[in-house]
Structures are given as structure tokens and as C-alpha cells.
Design a protein around this motif. Structure first.
Motif, PDB file in Angstrom:
ATOM      1  N   PHE A   1       1.834   4.728   3.125  1.00 14.90           N
ATOM      2  CA  PHE A   1       3.156   4.142   3.316  1.00 14.90           C
ATOM      3  C   PHE A   1       3.672   3.533   2.021  1.00 14.90           C
ATOM      4  O   PHE A   1       4.824   3.757   1.623  1.00 14.90           O
ATOM      5  CB  PHE A   1       3.062   3.086   4.423  1.00 14.90           C
ATOM      6  CG  PHE A   1       4.351   2.385   4.715  1.00 14.90           C
ATOM      7  CD1 PHE A   1       5.553   3.075   4.711  1.00 14.90           C
ATOM      8  CD2 PHE A   1       4.353   1.038   5.023  1.00 14.90           C
ATOM      9  CE1 PHE A   1       6.735   2.433   5.000  1.00 14.90           C
ATOM     10  CE2 PHE A   1       5.539   0.392   5.310  1.00 14.90           C
ATOM     11  CZ  PHE A   1       6.722   1.085   5.292  1.00 14.90           C
TER      12      PHE A   1
ATOM     13  N   LYS B   1      -1.754   2.483   5.203  1.00 18.73           N
ATOM     14  CA  LYS B   1      -0.948   1.580   4.386  1.00 18.73           C
ATOM     15  C   LYS B   1      -0.800   2.152   2.975  1.00 18.73           C
ATOM     16  O   LYS B   1       0.252   2.054   2.361  1.00 18.73           O
ATOM     17  CB  LYS B   1      -1.633   0.213   4.314  1.00 18.73           C
ATOM     18  CG  LYS B   1      -1.564  -0.549   5.605  1.00 18.73           C
ATOM     19  CD  LYS B   1      -0.545  -1.641   5.498  1.00 18.73           C
ATOM     20  CE  LYS B   1      -0.468  -2.398   6.808  1.00 18.73           C
ATOM     21  NZ  LYS B   1       0.770  -3.122   6.958  1.00 18.73           N
ATOM     22  N   TYR B   2      -1.869   2.731   2.529  1.00 17.85           N
ATOM     23  CA  TYR B   2      -1.862   3.366   1.203  1.00 17.85           C
ATOM     24  C   TYR B   2      -0.747   4.405   1.154  1.00 17.85           C
ATOM     25  O   TYR B   2       0.095   4.406   0.248  1.00 17.85           O
ATOM     26  CB  TYR B   2      -3.236   4.000   0.991  1.00 17.85           C
ATOM     27  CG  TYR B   2      -3.368   4.958  -0.161  1.00 17.85           C
ATOM     28  CD1 TYR B   2      -3.210   4.532  -1.467  1.00 17.85           C
ATOM     29  CD2 TYR B   2      -3.686   6.292   0.065  1.00 17.85           C
ATOM     30  CE1 TYR B   2      -3.368   5.409  -2.521  1.00 17.85           C
ATOM     31  CE2 TYR B   2      -3.841   7.177  -0.979  1.00 17.85           C
ATOM     32  CZ  TYR B   2      -3.675   6.733  -2.285  1.00 17.85           C
ATOM     33  OH  TYR B   2      -3.818   7.611  -3.314  1.00 17.85           O
TER      34      TYR B   2
ATOM     35  N   VAL C   1       4.739   6.021  -0.468  1.00 16.44           N
ATOM     36  CA  VAL C   1       6.056   6.574  -0.162  1.00 16.44           C
ATOM     37  C   VAL C   1       7.146   5.591  -0.577  1.00 16.44           C
ATOM     38  O   VAL C   1       8.154   5.979  -1.187  1.00 16.44           O
ATOM     39  CB  VAL C   1       6.148   6.918   1.339  1.00 16.44           C
ATOM     40  CG1 VAL C   1       7.578   7.192   1.732  1.00 16.44           C
ATOM     41  CG2 VAL C   1       5.286   8.116   1.649  1.00 16.44           C
TER      42      VAL C   1
END
Lengths: 137, 1290
Positions: free
Chosen positions: B482, B479-480, B485
Motif C-alpha cells: 500500500f 502495508k508495504y 503505491v
């Protein structure tokens, strides 16, 4: 039929071994990577969730805007999981889809020439998955 | 969950700083001027002394119980700033902060990717997240201040500062309160304009002594009251600037002012600072806090009176219901500062600021419902927000706190752009609240929700969200990544490229090594692009090379990737060199190194043949083998050159490397200057010491590559250019030719992609163990395989066979020439040659060179034949030695004839090896072999089958049926002749040739049959070399005589040799059986038109069929010779008929024969039925039985026996008997015939079948008892039908 649906099978160590865009929506150029991003990020959630339940179908575990991620973990728990990114709410259909694909995957595993954990390149598998997607999603 | 004091959490600290009483400051220009000397504004000068860590003031609010306040802070604002901050300005400022942070945080392009530190603990969060986040968040909170729906920004006191320099200071003070100068918020009723005031007289000591000031002060005191007036003396440092050790202002003044921080407050002596401190403390403890206490008490009484209690609540509710129909604007009704709702809010906020949270909460709750009913959503949200914070600080109900925050947040969001700023602030507080409880995951989702329409804003929020994921436990790295980005993309949208790169690089540390191809491509591609846009092409290229292997992408994306990549490379302005370029893909498993030591190859295909095959072929020729073929151990040691335990190659001869290049993309890519990268050292002994060195050198591989490619004086490398189409795979052959003696090492391969970027591939890295020619040296170091000792030039033969056809029809016979050349000056000698398939290729004789083909095959009917009869057993299987003294040298080629015959259809791989010794050169290589390899595709032509059956009427004569089918699809053939091989057979055609081939040819698909008589030549009773001089008609021509054509001699040179091999090939078990016949069918392509076919017009084709056994019934054959028809007067007597039986023994041994004649009547029991069965099987007639109805049987009960007496039963009454001996025994010499008289008696006229006799034969069993001999040693033959008609003579 879902307008957007991205189906992916993830093996151990987060390695995707099968990917398919099964939605009917016209394919956008950046859709593929967005879907991968969402599904990849959802693995974080799945990792926690998979151990809290004995069910294989984890329903919708994560979402990003309108897109939801449904997950089905195989009995090996966490070793292989089927993930679907979708925008339609159709739990029963998705569940059936997962179950049938799981069966299909087990059949693939029975192939002595298929190395478990390697990429599924069989075109037969691909066509079957797409047919199932049309049927259930 | 931590049981931390909520006030000690980051949020608590934030609230203690942010929600504090506001002091409105109004100053005259001269005050500002005085303070400006210190590089500070007046407000700035006071600010450091506005927060008190331990003010220790007793406070008593609504309850009677006083408590002490320790930490306290004031917020100072100029009156002009008491307004809603300008949004645009704030945004600009935020943007600037972010940009600055971007510059500052921009990673060094050379630095490695940031490592994710999983050891981060929650407490160290603020150390690990970029510090500018905190500043930014503070700014975002500040932007939302001075909102009319909140009361904690209302000024609690107004500080009026007038300088002692000012004219008429008292008037100035009064003048300040001209309403038109006050902030609009105070004037328009949102805030209470009746703020209590404090009068401050500022005296600059540099202007002189404080006499005038104290005078003014007394005047002020008399005018405004004693307690509210104070004198502040500053700038007491008269004698030059004063440096403060730890400057109290340094941490407050962050914006880029021209003066360095240590100059701040340079004229303020410690006394001045102390004075300011005292001023602010007094202001707080003596004025602000008591004022607030008082206001709280008053308001609380008011509220209690009007709103508390059941009655008031009912009244309130009813009153509000009525009001509902009225003003229903989006924001609800406007509340004046003196409306009861505002008063309650002020009460709550004051209580909050004085940390009576219980009181604050009760008031917030009270007002919350009111606002809700009034649909004053903004105010409602504001109150909910405060409730959430109060709950948090009270640490009462976490759920309630979160619910309030969420409620407030959602309500703000519903307001749209009006509530956006507040929503952001509320969200940030909420996040802090969650963070304080370690709910990072939830905090991240809130960050995600804060993202508004402002892209830059959302970029920052997304980045913060990503850090929350990183900090959550367990870390949610994906998640970090993603969110990083996502954030990077937003940064990119608002041109914060550096931020974008930074976030993507962080994300890369998550995605590194992942197999999620699209993710990888996306990240690398964008980083590459952005670096390129910053002009940092080197780094850009580094990232772009990662995405070149993108076969999963669509064609357009591939094109985009590649063109962007090439563009960036071009912009670098130099040819880029990359150690592991992924385009094209090198299939290392296909790597083959071909070098020539004592083995040389005539063609590349020869090198591809398995080494084992060559070795078995050359086994007999090589001296080392023939000398010591004792055991395998020695054999091994001989092979390897003991001293030089490495590969040897010869100067001037190329070492070839074949390797496969694959294009994974759908677009074609041009590859140019593909060369081998080699290393040459002149000394040969250095090899061993060199190994260590080379392994050390691996580190600076690229440099090494570069050097190697430029220094190629002592060796030459070939260059290949090609275009790889989409998805194509090409095998490339590269070569390196050393020029001098020394050591040559092949390091890798380099190529140029699109003419701009150079790729390297180091063979040693991805080195598979197999597929290297030198397989037996498996124990060597990997680089040993690419290391060659170069020895000085020795002669090398070049050889070729021409014209060897690539395609031929089966049976095609060709004359070929082997051409050998030796370009070097040294002669080679002792030439030997061996061919792998003598069935296809045989070695001719020197004189064949002269003769014309196919005329040389002509049968010379008139001449003496003996010259032409080669012994077929010579030189066929062994090594062919070229004549003594044969030496190849110089320009003139050495020619030698070869015969080729396409024996069977299929793909034939012909190998031949030529051994030669090197003349005068002293070298470690004494001999060499030239290996030639050709592939020939043989197509089926004619399908020929023979069937032989003996004539019953003639002894030793057979009928041969020849079936020929043309199997080709288009070719037609002319069948010329059929010859029997050997001297003991004569063959002749039964029909005329014209009747068989009306068109003289056999069309495609056509089948014909023709019949021949095969006759054993009487004159040759024995086999052997003694050849009859008289011609034997062993050839039967199938073409009409008129065609001027030749009769081919099957005994002439190539044909007989080929026939010999065919015989060996078609070997059957009946070896040495002399009753077999071999046929050679000669045909040729028929040219009705002049089509350029596969074969030349004069070609000859032959089909060899061997080992056709004529003796189907055993070694003996017989013939019953007697009259066919007889006339006899039966009235006179019975008839006696004499006959003869000729028995011929065709076996090579004396055969014992017994003839048993069987009288059908009565003597039936004579024959053992088992014997009959046996005979039937040896007769090869199994399955062919005459079936006679059982009821017709008269003679015998044995059904099988009726076979022999069948004719008799048909004849019914009449019968005959054998007269003479019923059993005759005789021995027949080998290859000889005897005559036996037979007699029968016939009693009545009729036709008789004289077949009821049996011949038993027996061969002498040879003592050795060779069991492998499948032949029978004895057998029984049923007599065959012989019909005799006897007529009554008249």
C-alpha cells in the motif's frame, strides 16, 4: 449515516467475497481502489490483533488519514472477517451492524447452493446489508 | 530487544558523524590554487583526515574524573558555508539525486517482478533498502544545519590558511578577520564571534623550496603565538603524477568531477599525506579538545553559579514570569549568544560532542523548561530533540527518549514551514532510534508523518515507510504494498515516472494473484500507462492486458481502460499478439467439436442432439449393429475404427468447432477474424511420433500460432467477424476444412480485438473432459480430441425436408418432400431411413409425389374401396428401405414424399437418419448416415372430447356426444367431418349441420357440442380383412352439403398410418376389446378473410381419438322389448304381459348369462346385497343413489335393496310379479344375440318399472390366466328402467 463507508467480507487467504460501498458520499472514481487498498493493508494489523483477544469485534484497528478500519472476526477466527472502512465514530452502531451482518452471513452459509468461501452474489444479501448500513451507520 | 551499544547503532554512528565540532576554514585563493592541482579544494584535501578512529585523548569536563576519547571527528566548513543552506538549492540537489537514483534503479523491463525476500534480517536492512535513501536522508539532515537555535554547528575553531606565495601573508591573516568577511551568523550575535584561531601556512613544493615559507612561519609565530601556527607543505611529488593505491579522497568526492578518482591528490606524496594527518591530529588533540574542555568548565561554573540550587531556580522562575508579558513572538524572545540560555545550550552541545552525555542531559533539561516557559518553541523543540538523542545514547529510559523525540517532532510541526526542515531531521533521527530498537512499524508511521507538502519529499518518505513495513516482524506485506503505491503516486505527481514504475512494480509482487480487483486494476493500469509514457509500449501492453477483464468497474472506467489499452497497442505500430487475452472471455466448457466421419449432419442442430439418441435411432440400420448385436463389449469395439484409433474426418468436409464468446464489459467490443488455429501434417502415420513433439513445442506457443495461421495451403479455416455488445454472449461456429489427406490438429482459436490486438486461446490448456462429441475416448490424451485423420474425399449426401413448418397447429397434416442431393461424382446406394417420431412424420410412397394434396384424401364413393385400404401395420416402426436400385448422384435431387402431422401440442424435435452406402470408393468408411433434425412448435388447436352412452331403446346403438373447444387465440377452424374408423361402425349426425355451425366455423375460444348416433354395423359380424363392397356410412359431415367439398377418407394413405400411430399412442389397457370405437375428426383452418396464417388454405387437420369403449356394462348388452302401454280389464283377471329380452354378446367369446328376475314383494332376500353393490360399481353409477326416506319403506329392511324396488314403493299398493322362470341360464355365442321371452303378471292398473332383474354374466376364463388382463371375467348388471303403463280397459 457515515459519509464514507466501505464494507467488505474477507474470506480465507485474503479473498474478498463481498464488497459494498455503503456510504452516502458521492462516489468518487478512485474511491473504490483507495478503500480496497486501505482495507487490504489493514489485514496486516488484523492478523496480529485477532490472536491477542477473544473478542470478535476488534473495534477500530487501523486508520488512514480520516478513515478508520473496524473489524469483526468470526468465531472461526481469521477465516472470515468483516471489515468496515468508515469515517464516523460510532462504535455501538458498527458493532450492531457487524453482528447483524454476521447473522446474515451465517444464513447465507446455510444455503446448500452457496459454496463457503466463494463470492456472495445474492442480491438479497446485498439489499439486506445496505439496509443494515442505513440503520446503524 | 537488542542490548546493543547505542553508539554502535546506525543512529549512534550518525550522531558521531553529524554532531561533531565544526572547524571554520578560511583560505586564500592561492591556497586553493595549490590544492586544485590535485583536483581537490583545500577543504576536500583535509577532509579525509578529519575523522579519527582512535585519537586517544584524555578529556576532563565538569567532573574531575578524566576519560579518554577514541573516536573523534571534525567537520570542516568554509566560512562562506557557515550559514543556513539555501533551501532552493538543496531542493534542486535533492531532486537531482532522486532523478539519478531513478535512472539507476530503474528495473529492466524484461526482468521478472522483484521477489520479496522474507529472509531479510534487521541487520541487513541497509543492504536491502536502496542506498540512495541514506544519502538522501543525510542531505535532509544537512539542510537543517546551522540553525540559530542550536549550538553544535557553532565553529569551535577557525582554521586560517594562507599560501607562502601570497604577498604579505601576515596581513592576509589579519585581513581574514575583518568582520564584514565573516559569516553573518557570527556577526549578528547568534554565534560567538570570538572563535579561537589556528594559523596555517600552506607551501606548495612545486613552487620551490620551503625557505620562504619557514621564514614566514617564524614571522607568524612571533605575531600570533607559537602554538597556533603551523606550516603545511604539499605537492611534493615533483616528478609527475603519483597514483595512490587506495585513494583516501575517493569515498568523499562523489559528485561528478571531470577527473577520475585515481587522479585525486596526484601530487601528494605519502609524506604530504602524513603531514596533513599530523596537522589535523594536532589540531584536534592540542587545540580543539582542550579548547572545548576549557569552555565547558567555564560555562559549567557560570551555570552552576547562576542557575543551580534552589534559590537560583526560584529566582529564575520569578524573573521569567515577569518577562513573559514582553516579547511574545512566535519564536519566543531572541537569545543572544551571550545570554545565559544560549550559554547553557552551548554547554550542553559541547558536552554532547565530547561525549559527556550526563552533563549534556542535565543542561538540556535545565534549558528545556526555560524555553518552554518563554514559549521559544523552536529552541524548545531543539532541546527536546537533543534530550531524546542523549537519552538514547545513554540507553536509560527508552520511553523518555521517544517521548522527547515525539514532543520535539510535534513542536517543530506546529511551527509550520519554519520548522519543517527541523521536523524532518528530527523525524529521521527518531526513525533511526525506533529502527535501532526494531520498532519498524512505528518507524513507518513516523515516515508517514514526515511527509510534508513537498511531494517528492513525501514520495521518498512513503517509500521508506514501505520498507519499514517490509522489515518489521512479522512482515507487513500488505502495508508495504500500500505504501509503495502511495509513494508511487507521489512520484508520478512530480514526474519521477521511473521511480513510480519501480515502486508499483515492487507493489505488484505483493498484489500478484490477489483477488482484490480494484487494487489489481489500479496497479496494472498505472504501470501500463507509465510505461507507455516512457515509450515502452511492449511492457505497457503486457500490463494493460491484465486489466481488460474489469466487469466490476463502472462503465466509464471500462471505457477508459479499453481506450487506453487500444491506444497503447496502436502506438506499438504492429498487431500485438497475446497468448491469453481476456477479452472476450471464452467459455471453454461450451466448446464442442463437430466433425463428420461416417456420421454426417444435415444441420447444426442435428449435431447438437445427443449421440446416444442418434445411435439408438440408427441401431437397426447400421450393418455393424445388425450383424453383431451380441453383447455390449463387441458393440463398443465395432464402433471405433480399430486400426485408426482417432477421429476421422473427410477431406473437403469441414470440422466445426462451436465456442461461446462472452463480453464481460458493459461496452461493446468489435471482434474480427476469429479463426481456428490448426496444424496440418501430410502423413497419417506420423501421428504417434508427433505427440511428443507437439508437447515439446508448447513452449514457443506464440510462434507456433503465428506459423500455423500463415500456412494454410492444405486446409481452409473460416473467419468470423462480430460485434459483442455489453454483457453479450455469442455462440460462434468456426470451421476448418482440410483439403488433402493427412493429419489435422486443431490447436486453438485466435481473434482480433478492435482490429489491433490478436488473442489466442489454446484449447489444450483449459480442456474440460466433457462436452466433446467423442466422449467414449476418454482415455485419450487431451490433444487427441482435436486431432483428426483426414481421409480422402467420399460422397456426402445433403438432405433437407421442405416445406417443414416451424410452427403448426395441432392436428395439421402436411405433405412434405425429402430432398436428397449428392454433389460428388460417386453414387450412393442402399438408402435406408428411419424417423424418430412416426407419430409426427411418416414416409410416404413414391406415387404420392404425383398426387395432389389434400385431394388425394378424397373418398371415392363410387370406386372400389379395397385398393385404398392399406394395411396400417406396414413399415411404420421399422427401417424404411428405399426401393432397390435407388441411387443418388449428380445434380438432380432425389425426392421422396413424407407426411407430417402435428400430433400433440408442444415442441417436437424430429430426428431422422438416412443411411447410405458409398458406391465405388474404397475407403475405411463404407457407409455413412445423414442425420437430419428439425424442431417444430405445435400449438394447441382444438380440444376434442367424446362421450358415449348406449341407447336404452335400441340395441347396439349409441349416442355420441362430441365437445369441441377452440383453444387458439385467434384462429378459427372449420370442422369438416367426424369419422369412425373401421367397418363395424356407422355414424350419423343427430342434428343438421347448419344448426350446429351457423357461421360454419369455430371461432377462437368457442365451444360446441354435437350429437351423433353410433350404430354397429350388422352386416359385419366378424372382424377381418374381408371387406364389404357396399359402403358403410362411417363418415358424418359437419359442413353443409352446398360447399363443394370432399369427404375425406380416413382410410387413405397418410391418415390411416397416422391413425395407427395414434392408436398405439393412446393405448389403453383394454387391448383387443372389439367394443371400442376410434374417431377421426377432420377440420381445417377457416378462412373468412385472406389472412396469411400458419397453414396453407388447402390444409387438412385431423384429430384422432381412439379406444372409446361402448360396452360400459360388460360384454353384454340387452334390450327389453315389449309394449309400453296396455289396456286390460282387471275386473276379469290379472294381466299377463309377454315381453322379449334381446341380449347381445359383444365380446369375442361365448358368454354365459344368467337372468334373475326378482319379485319385489317377499323375494327381497333373494339378492345378496353385496352383489348389488358390485353391480352398482360395474354400472359406473357409484355415487348415484336414489335416496329414499327410510320410513316409507314397506317391503324390506335392507336399504340397498330398495334401489331395485323403488318404483314399486312409489306405486305403493300395486305390484307385479315375474312369471315364468325366475332364473334363466344361457350361453351366448360371440358377437351374436339371443332372444329370451319374459312374462310378468300385473294385478292392478298403474305404471310399473320393470327393472328389478339382474343379469349375471361370465366369460370363460382362459386357461393361461393372464393376470395382466384387467378385464373382469364375470359381473352382474342391474336391469335398467323400463316403464310399463297398464290401464283399466273400459
Amino acid at each position: 449515516m457515515a459519509t464514507t463507508a466501505c464494507f467488505i467480507i474477507v474470506s480465507r487467504n485474503d479473498i474478498p467475497i463481498y464488497e459494498a460501498e455503503v456510504g452516502v458520499a458521492a462516489k468518487r472514481e478512485d474511491a473504490a481502489q483507495l478503500h480496497q487498498f486501505i482495507l487490504h493493508a489493514a489485514l496486516d494489523i488484523v492478523q496480529d490483533l485477532a490472536w491477542t483477544t477473544s473478542a470478535m469485534y476488534l473495534k477500530s484497528v487501523d486508520r488512514f488519514n480520516e478513515l478508520m478500519v473496524s473489524v469483526y472476526v468470526t468465531a472461526g477466527h481469521i477465516l472470515y472477517m468483516l471489515m468496515l472502512l468508515h469515517d464516523s465514530r460510532n462504535d455501538d452502531g458498527i458493532k450492531s451492524f457487524f453482528q447483524e451482518v454476521h447473522e446474515l452471513y451465517i444464513k447465507t452459509l446455510l444455503n446448500p447452493l452457496y459454496l463457503p468461501g466463494s463470492r456472495i452474489t445474492s442480491s438479497h444479501f446485498d439489499t439486506k446489508v445496505r439496509a443494515l448500513a442505513r440503520k446503524y451507520l | 530487544m537488542t542490548t546493543m551499544d547505542p553508539l554502535m547503532t546506525p543512529l549512534g554512528q550518525m550522531l558521531l558523524e553529524e554532531i561533531t565540532p565544526v572547524v571554520m576554514l578560511i583560505s586564500t585563493p592561492s591556497v586553493e590554487e595549490a590544492s586544485r592541482k590535485n583536483g581537490l579544494s583545500f577543504l576536500q584535501m583535509l577532509t579525509p583526515f578529519c575523522s579519527f578512529d582512535n585519537i586517544d585523548v584524555p578529556v576532563r569536563t565538569a567532573s574531575d574524573q578524566p576519560y579518554r576519547l577514541h573516536k573523534f571527528k571534525l567537520r570542516l566548513f568554509y566560512a562562506s558555508d557557515v550559514k543556513r543552506p539555501d533551501l532552493k538549492e538543496a531542493k534542486e540537489q535533492l531532486k537531482q539525486v532522486i532523478s539519478e537514483a531513478g535512472e539507476k534503479e530503474f528495473p529492466d523491463s524484461n526482468s521478472d517482478l522483484p521477489k520479496i525476500n522474507l529472509e531479510l534480517s534487521s541487520s541487513s536492512e541497509y543492504e536491502n533498502t536502496p542506498s540512495w535513501f541514506r544519502f538522501l536522508n543525510k542531505e535532509l539532515v544537512r539542510v537543517a544545519s546551522f540553525s540559530d537555535h542550536e549550538a553544535f554547528d557553532h565553529p569551535v575553531i577557525c582554521l586560517l590558511a594562507v599560501s607562502s606565495k601570497d604577498e604579505q601573508p601576515i596581513n592576509r591573516f589579519v585581513d581574514f578577520f575583518n568582520t564584514n568577511k565573516l559569516p553573518s551568523l557570527l556577526n549578528d550575535g547568534a554565534m560567538d564571534p570570538k572563535v579561537s584561531k589556528h594559523y596555517l601556512l600552506v607551501h606548495d613544493n612545486q613552487d620551490g623550496p620551503a625557505d620562504r615559507a619557514s621564514k614566514i612561519l617564524t614571522e607568524m609565530r612571533s605575531t600570533f603565538g607559537t602554538s597556533d601556527c603551523t606550516l603545511l607543505c604539499i605537492n611534493s611529488s615533483l616528478d609527475g603524477p603519483f597514483k595512490h593505491q587506495d585513494n583516501p579522497w575517493a569515498s568523499y568526492i562523489t559528485n561528478s568531477s571531470s577527473s577520475p578518482t585515481q587522479d585525486l591528490g596526484c601530487f601528494l606524496k605519502m609524506d604530504d599525506i602524513d603531514e596533513i594527518k599530523v596537522l589535523m591530529q594536532d589540531l584536534s588533540s592540542k587545540h580543539i579538545i582542550p579548547n572545548m574542555e576549557q569552555k565547558i568548565r567555564i560555562l559549567n561554573q557560570q551555570v552552576s553559579a547562576t542557575r543551580k540550587g534552589f534559590r537560583n531556580q526560584i529566582k529564575n522562575l520569578w524573573w521569567r514570569k515577569g518577562k513573559e508579558d514582553g516579547a511574545d513572538s512566535l519564536n519566543g524572545p531572541a537569545y543572544n549568544f551571550n545570554s545565559i540560555e544560549s550559554q547553557i545550550r552551548v554547554l550542553g552541545d559541547y558536552a554532547f560532542m565530547l561525549r559527556d552525555y550526563e552533563l549534556a542531559l542535565s543542561n538540556y533539561r535545565l534549558i528545556s523548561t526555560d524555553y518552554k516557559i518563554d514559549k521559544a518553541w523552536k529552541r524548545y523543540a531543539g532541546v527536546q530533540e537533543m534530550m531524546g538523542l542523549t537519552y538514547f545514547i545513554l540507553d536509560q529510559s527508552r520511553k523518555e527518549a521517544e517521548y522527547c523525540m515525539e514532543n520535539a517532532f510535534n513542536t517543530y510541526l506546529k511551527l509550520g514551514s519554519l520548522g519543517q526542515l527541523n521536523a524532518t531531521r528530527c523525524g529521521l533521527w527518531w526513525i533511526e532510534m525506533l529502527k535501532a530498537r526494531d520498532q519498524y512499524k512505528e518507524a513507518a508511521t513516523v515516515y508517514f508523518r514526515i511527509c510534508g507538502e513537498d511531494i517528492l519529499h513525501s514520495a521518498v518518505m512513503l517509500e521508506q515507510a514501505s520498507y519499514c513495513y517490509l522489515l518489521s516482524k512479522p512482515s507487513m506485506l500488505r502495508k508495504y504494498g500500500f505504501h509503495l503505491v502511495l509513494s508511487g503516486e507521489q512520484y508520478k505527481k512530480c514526474d519521477q515516472i521511473k521511480h513510480a514504475i519501480r515502486t508499483y512494480r515492487c507493489a505488484l509482487s505483493v498484489f500478484k494473484g490477489t483477488t482484490w480487483s480494484y487494487i489489481n486494476d489500479h496497479v496494472h493500469f498505472h504501470i501500463g500507462q507509465w510505461y507507455a509514457s516512457l515509450g515502452m509500449y511492449d511492457v505497457a501492453v503486457k500490463h494493460m492486458t491484465e486489466i481488460l477483464y474489469c466487469s466490476h468497474q463502472s462503465k466509464t472506467t471500462q471505457e477508459l481502460f479499453l481506450s487506453d489499452f487500444l491506444q497503447i497497442v496502436q502506438k506499438t505500430g504492429r498487431t500485438f499478439e497475446v497468448t491469453k487475452l481476456q477479452l472476450p472471455v471464452i467459455n471453454i466448457s461450451t466448446l464442442r467439436v463437430i466433425h463428420e466421419d461416417h456420421r454426417t449432419f444435415g444441420s447444426p442442430s442435428a449435431a447438437n442432439i445427443r449421440e446416444g439418441l442418434w445411435r439408438s435411432l440408427e441401431e437397426e440400420m447400421l450393418p455393424s449393429f445388425s450383424a453383431a448385436k451380441t453383447n455390449w463389449l463387441e458393440l463398443q469395439s465395432k464402433l471405433i475404427l480399430k486400426k485408426h484409433n482417432q477421429n476421422v474426418c473427410v477431406a473437403g468436409e469441414a470440422v466445426k468447432v462451436t465456442i461461446e464468446f462472452k463480453n464481460p464489459l458493459q461496452i461493446s467490443i468489435p471482434i474480427s477474424t476469429v479463426t481456428l488455429v490448426c496444424k496440418y501434417s501430410s502423413s497419417t502415420d506420423e501421428v504417434i511420433s508427433n505427440e511428443n513433439e507437439s508437447s515439446m513445442e508448447k513452449d514457443n506457443k506464440v510462434d507456433r500460432f503465428r506459423n500455423m495461421s500463415s500456412d494454410n495451403s492444405s486446409f481452409m479455416v473460416s473467419e468470423v467477424d462480430f460485434l459483442l455488445g455489453g454483457g453479450e454472449t455469442t455462440m460462434i461456429q468456426l470451421s476448418a476444412t482440410p483439403k488433402e489427406e493427412g493429419t489435422l490438429e486443431i490447436i486453438g482459436v485466435r481473434w482480433k480485438l478492435s482490429g489491433t490486438i490478436v488473442g489466442f486461446y489454446n484449447f489444450e490448456l483449459g480442456q474440460p473432459k466433457k462436452n466433446i462429441l467423442k466422449r467414449r475416448k476418454t482415455k485419450h490424451l487431451p490433444n487427441e480430441k482435436f486431432k483428426f485423420m483426414v481421409i480422402k474425399s467420399i460422397p456426402k449426401l445433403q438432405g433437407s425436408i421442405h416445406p417443414l413448418p416451424g410452427k403448426a397447429y395441432a392436428g395439421d397434416l402436411r405433405q412434405l418432400v425429402l430432398e436428397l442431393r449428392n454433389p460428388s461424382e460417386f453414387p450412393v446406394k442402399n438408402l435406408k431411413m428411419k424417423i424418430s417420431h412416426p407419430r409426427f412424420l411418416i414416409i410416404g410412397k413414391q406415387e404420392n409425389m404425383m398426387s395432389e394434396f389434400p385431394a388425394c384424401l378424397r373418398k371415392n364413393t363410387d370406386s372400389v374401396q379395397s385398393v385404398m385400404h392399406d394395411n396400417p401395420n406396414i413399415t411404420t416402426d421399422t427401417v424404411f428401405l428405399f426401393p432397390e436400385g435407388t441411387s443418388v448422384q449428380g445434380e438432380t435431387p432425389f425426392l421422396w414424399p413424407l407426411w407430417f402431422r402435428a400430433a400433440v401440442p408442444g415442441d417436437i424435435s424430429l430426428c431422422m437418419s438416412i443411411y447410405y452406402e458409398i458406391g465405388d470408393v474404397s475407403s475405411i468408411i463404407k457407409y455413412r448416415t445423414l442425420r437430419l433434425h428439425y424442431n417444430v412448435q405445435v400449438l394447441p388447436s382444438l380440444d376434442v372430447s367424446f362421450q358415449i352412452c348406449p341407447f336404452r331403446s335400441r340395441l347396439e346403438e349409441f349416442l355420441v356426444r362430441l365437445d369441441v373447444v377452440n383453444k387458439t387465440s385467434s384462429e378459427s377452424f372449420q370442422v369438416c367431418q367426424l369419422s369412425s374408423v373401421g367397418h363395424q361402425w356407422e355414424i350419423s349426425l343427430v342434428q343438421a349441420p347448419d344448426s350446429i355451425f351457423p357461421s360454419q366455423s369455430l371461432m377462437a375460444g368457442q365451444a360446441i357440442s354435437c350429437f351423433y348416433t353410433l350404430k354397429k354395423s350388422r352386416r359385419l359380424s366378424t372382424l377381418g380383412d374381408d371387406v364389404s363392397t357396399s359402403p358403410v356410412r362411417s363418415d358424418a359431415r359437419l359442413v353443409p352439403q352446398i360447399i363443394e367439398d370432399i369427404v375425406y377418407d380416413v382410410n387413405s394413405a397418410p391418415l390411416v398410418n397416422f391413425h395407427h400411430h395414434e392408436r398405439l399412442q393412446q393405448e389403453v389397457s383394454s387391448k383387443g376389446d372389439i367394443n371400442t370405437v376410434d374417431f377421426v375428426l377432420i377440420y381445417r383452418p377457416f378462412r373468412s378473410s385472406d389472412d396469411p396464417g400458419l397453414s396453407t388454405p388447402s390444409s387438412v387437420m385431423s384429430h384422432h381419438a381412439c379406444h372409446f369403449s361402448t360396452a360400459s356394462t360388460g360384454p353384454i348388452s340387452w334390450l327389453v322389448d315389449g309394449p309400453q302401454t296396455m289396456h286390460h280389464d282387471f275386473s276379469a283377471s290379472f294381466c299377463e304381459i309377454n315381453m322379449k329380452m334381446h341380449i347381445y354378446n359383444s365380446s369375442g367369446a361365448t358368454t354365459f348369462v344368467r337372468i334373475d328376475t326378482l319379485d319385489s314383494a317377499g323375494n327381497g332376500g333373494h339378492i345378496n346385497s353385496v352383489n348389488v353393490v358390485q353391480s352398482a360399481t360395474t354400472d359406473n353409477q357409484a355415487g348415484w343413489h336414489d335416496i329414499t326416506p327410510v320410513n316409507e319403506l314397506k317391503v324390506t329392511s335392507n336399504a340397498l335393496e330398495t334401489q331395485s324396488g323403488k318404483a314399486l314403493s312409489l306405486e305403493s299398493a300395486s305390484s307385479y310379479i315375474w312369471s315364468g322362470s325366475s332364473s334363466t341360464h344361457l350361453n351366448i355365442e360371440a358377437m351374436s344375440s339371443v332372444e329370451i321371452p319374459l312374462q310378468i303378471c300385473v294385478f292392478s292398473p298403474g305404471t310399473y318399472d320393470l327393472s328389478n332383474y339382474v343379469l349375471n354374466w361370465k366369460l370363460p376364463s382362459n386357461g393361461q390366466g393372464d393376470s395382466d388382463e384387467k378385464r373382469q371375467h364375470s359381473g352382474q348388471c342391474q336391469g335398467y328402467k323400463y316403464y310399463l303403463t297398464v290401464l283399466q280397459s273400459t
